[in-house]
Enzyme design. Structure first.
Site, PDB file in Angstrom:
ATOM      1  N   ASN A  65       0.863  -1.177   0.000  1.00 27.00           N
ATOM      2  CA  ASN A  65       0.000   0.000   0.000  1.00 27.00           C
ATOM      3  C   ASN A  65       0.904   1.232   0.000  1.00 27.00           C
ATOM      4  O   ASN A  65       1.453   1.591   1.032  1.00 27.00           O
ATOM      5  CB  ASN A  65      -0.894  -0.046   1.250  1.00 27.00           C
ATOM      6  CG  ASN A  65      -1.793   1.159   1.377  1.00 27.00           C
ATOM      7  OD1 ASN A  65      -1.844   2.005   0.473  1.00 27.00           O
ATOM      8  ND2 ASN A  65      -2.505   1.252   2.493  1.00 27.00           N
ATOM      9  N   LYS A  67       0.145   4.207  -0.367  1.00 25.69           N
ATOM     10  CA  LYS A  67      -0.560   5.373   0.220  1.00 25.69           C
ATOM     11  C   LYS A  67      -0.331   6.619  -0.657  1.00 25.69           C
ATOM     12  O   LYS A  67      -0.230   6.501  -1.869  1.00 25.69           O
ATOM     13  CB  LYS A  67      -0.116   5.572   1.670  1.00 25.69           C
ATOM     14  CG  LYS A  67      -0.333   4.303   2.502  1.00 25.69           C
ATOM     15  CD  LYS A  67      -0.219   4.511   3.979  1.00 25.69           C
ATOM     16  CE  LYS A  67      -0.427   3.185   4.697  1.00 25.69           C
ATOM     17  NZ  LYS A  67      -0.377   3.300   6.146  1.00 25.69           N
ATOM     18  N   HIS A 149      -9.681   0.960   4.544  1.00 27.34           N
ATOM     19  CA  HIS A 149      -8.428   1.169   5.289  1.00 27.34           C
ATOM     20  C   HIS A 149      -8.701   2.099   6.469  1.00 27.34           C
ATOM     21  O   HIS A 149      -9.515   3.018   6.373  1.00 27.34           O
ATOM     22  CB  HIS A 149      -7.363   1.766   4.361  1.00 27.34           C
ATOM     23  CG  HIS A 149      -6.016   1.773   4.992  1.00 27.34           C
ATOM     24  ND1 HIS A 149      -5.631   2.730   5.906  1.00 27.34           N
ATOM     25  CD2 HIS A 149      -4.970   0.916   4.880  1.00 27.34           C
ATOM     26  CE1 HIS A 149      -4.403   2.459   6.315  1.00 27.34           C
ATOM     27  NE2 HIS A 149      -3.974   1.366   5.713  1.00 27.34           N
ATOM     28  N   GLU A 151      -7.156   4.489   7.649  1.00 27.92           N
ATOM     29  CA  GLU A 151      -6.962   5.929   7.412  1.00 27.92           C
ATOM     30  C   GLU A 151      -8.195   6.533   6.750  1.00 27.92           C
ATOM     31  O   GLU A 151      -8.562   7.678   7.036  1.00 27.92           O
ATOM     32  CB  GLU A 151      -5.688   6.137   6.570  1.00 27.92           C
ATOM     33  CG  GLU A 151      -4.446   5.934   7.426  1.00 27.92           C
ATOM     34  CD  GLU A 151      -3.231   5.381   6.703  1.00 27.92           C
ATOM     35  OE1 GLU A 151      -3.192   5.393   5.464  1.00 27.92           O
ATOM     36  OE2 GLU A 151      -2.304   4.914   7.412  1.00 27.92           O
ATOM     37  N   GLU A 221      -5.580  -5.103  10.285  1.00 28.84           N
ATOM     38  CA  GLU A 221      -4.541  -4.104  10.543  1.00 28.84           C
ATOM     39  C   GLU A 221      -4.883  -3.357  11.826  1.00 28.84           C
ATOM     40  O   GLU A 221      -5.698  -2.428  11.813  1.00 28.84           O
ATOM     41  CB  GLU A 221      -4.473  -3.103   9.390  1.00 28.84           C
ATOM     42  CG  GLU A 221      -4.177  -3.731   8.047  1.00 28.84           C
ATOM     43  CD  GLU A 221      -3.615  -2.710   7.076  1.00 28.84           C
ATOM     44  OE1 GLU A 221      -2.450  -2.814   6.728  1.00 28.84           O
ATOM     45  OE2 GLU A 221      -4.356  -1.791   6.697  1.00 28.84           O
ATOM     46  N   GLY A 227       2.102   2.239  10.717  1.00 25.65           N
ATOM     47  CA  GLY A 227       3.016   3.371  10.576  1.00 25.65           C
ATOM     48  C   GLY A 227       3.687   3.788  11.872  1.00 25.65           C
ATOM     49  O   GLY A 227       4.307   4.852  11.943  1.00 25.65           O
ATOM     50  N   SER A 267       3.200  -2.153  10.350  1.00 18.90           N
ATOM     51  CA  SER A 267       4.651  -2.148  10.592  1.00 18.90           C
ATOM     52  C   SER A 267       5.336  -3.464  10.232  1.00 18.90           C
ATOM     53  O   SER A 267       6.330  -3.836  10.847  1.00 18.90           O
ATOM     54  CB  SER A 267       4.954  -1.749  12.049  1.00 18.90           C
ATOM     55  OG  SER A 267       4.503  -0.427  12.292  1.00 18.90           O
TER      56      SER A 267
HETATM   57  P1  PGA Z   1       2.596   0.243   7.666  1.00 17.56           P
HETATM   58  O1  PGA Z   1       1.147   0.428   6.999  1.00 17.56           O
HETATM   59  O2  PGA Z   1       3.177  -1.021   7.097  1.00 17.56           O
HETATM   60  O3  PGA Z   1       3.363   1.464   7.270  1.00 17.56           O
HETATM   61  O4  PGA Z   1       2.376   0.150   9.139  1.00 17.56           O
HETATM   62  C1  PGA Z   1       0.298  -0.662   6.769  1.00 17.56           C
HETATM   63  C2  PGA Z   1      -0.977  -0.195   6.132  1.00 17.56           C
HETATM   64  O5  PGA Z   1      -1.494   0.858   6.498  1.00 17.56           O
HETATM   65  O6  PGA Z   1      -1.510  -0.865   5.229  1.00 17.56           O
END
Ligand code: PGA
Length: 308
Positions: A65, A67, A149, A151, A221, A227, A267
């Site tokens: 992803n 983003k 997601h 976010e 997740e 993140g 992460s």
């Molecule tokens: P990350 O994000 O690996 O940077 O923690 C995962 C995601 O949001 O899909």
């Protein structure tokens, strides 16, 4: 069918039995572990309640992803790095670039990389400024879309029901879905992890048919791990994945629960992927930050070789 109904005692025993459970991904069964699991169930005899033990059977799948990151220059470099990396494991790989670069990335990335969008609209396109419709993804040969997601849930106000409707619309349009679920830190600390995940799943289950699950990947997740560099431990992730699979068995079907792929996201990096991949209910990863580093991402894809 990959479910066995066995008996075991308490919830603690459930997770023990679950963590000992056998995977038959790729059709292989480990009879020794299966026998151990039944022995544990027998030992727990007295206060026994019914526990369904399930084996995930789907092919390992890793998503990247990207983003809202990148420039033409950095994206070209990332594509070159991914193309030069060697994916040696038996794994499906899906990259989700920012919408504006999708066409470019699609023309550059070679097999086995597939492409996903990071979002699409809930219904047919039209007067929805800033959105992209599932029809457009289909028309542009984008096979996958990431929906729900965290976010988008937290920053764009997407509710469980909205994500359920979006999932159905994308599937009906012929676009496969990576459907994200996961709890916040406060929800985990309040002991609500599974309830939050189940409510998010239910909103999807309410909208789709059993057959639709052939084209859905669940991405678990935990929001507190996204993140932040705070990865869920392999046992923490396994516990939720097993809970989700059990819930799918009870609320959809044994067949779907066995076949649906459940990715872990939060992460994941080149250093922690191998151990996470060994967990029997982890069928892949959804990777954010580390997917922007071609070498690291290829290593994560190859961790599929450690999956049991
Ligand atoms: P990350 O994000 O690996 O940077 O923690 C995962 C995601 O949001 O899909």
């Amino acid at each position: 069918m990959s479910f066995n109904t066995t008996t075991t005692a308490s919830n603690a025993s459930c997770s023990l039995a679950s963590s000992q459970k056998t995977s038959v991904r790729g059709g292989r069964a480990n009879n020794k572990l299966r026998a151990q699991k039944h022995a544990i169930a027998r030992q727990n005899g007295r206060r026994a309640s019914s526990l369904v033990v399930c084996d995930g059977t789907g092919k390992f799948v890793v998503g990247g992803n990207w983003k809202c990151n990148g420039t033409i220059d950095s994206i070209d470099k990332l594509c070159a790095s991914l193309n030069s990396g060697k994916i040696t494991a038996d794994v499906e790989v899906i990259c989700a670039p920012p919408m504006v670069y999708i066409d470019r990335v699609q023309s550059k990335l070679k097999a086995p990389y597939q492409i996903a969008a990071q979002n699409c609209w809930v219904s047919k396109g039209g007067a929805f400024t800033g959105e992209v419709s599932a029809e457009m993804l289909k028309d542009a040969n984008i096979p996958w879309v990431i929906l729900g997601h965290s976010e988008r849930r937290s920053l764009c106000g997407e509710t469980n029901e909205f994500v359920g409707l979006k999932t159905k619309y994308a599937l009906d349009t012929g676009v496969k879905v990576v459907a994200c679920i996961g709890e916040s830190l406060a929800q985990r600390e309040a002991g609500d992890t599974l309830n939050v995940c189940f409510a998010q799943l239910k909103a999807i289950v309410d909208c789709v048919t059993e057959k639709d699950w052939e084209n859905i990947i669940i991405a678990y997740e935990p929001v507190w791990a996204i993140g932040t560099g705070k990865v869920a431990t392999p046992d923490q992730a396994q516990e939720v994945h097993a809970g989700v699979r059990k819930w799918m068995n009870e609320n959809v079907s044994a067949d779907v629960a066995s076949k649906v792929r459940i990715q872990y996201g939060g992460s994941v990096n080149a250093g922690n992927c191998d151990e996470l991949a060994t967990k029997p209910d982890i069928d892949g990863f959804l990777v954010g930050g580390a997917s922007l580093d071609g070498e690291a991402f290829v290593k994560i894809c190859n961790s599929a070789a450690h999956s049991k």
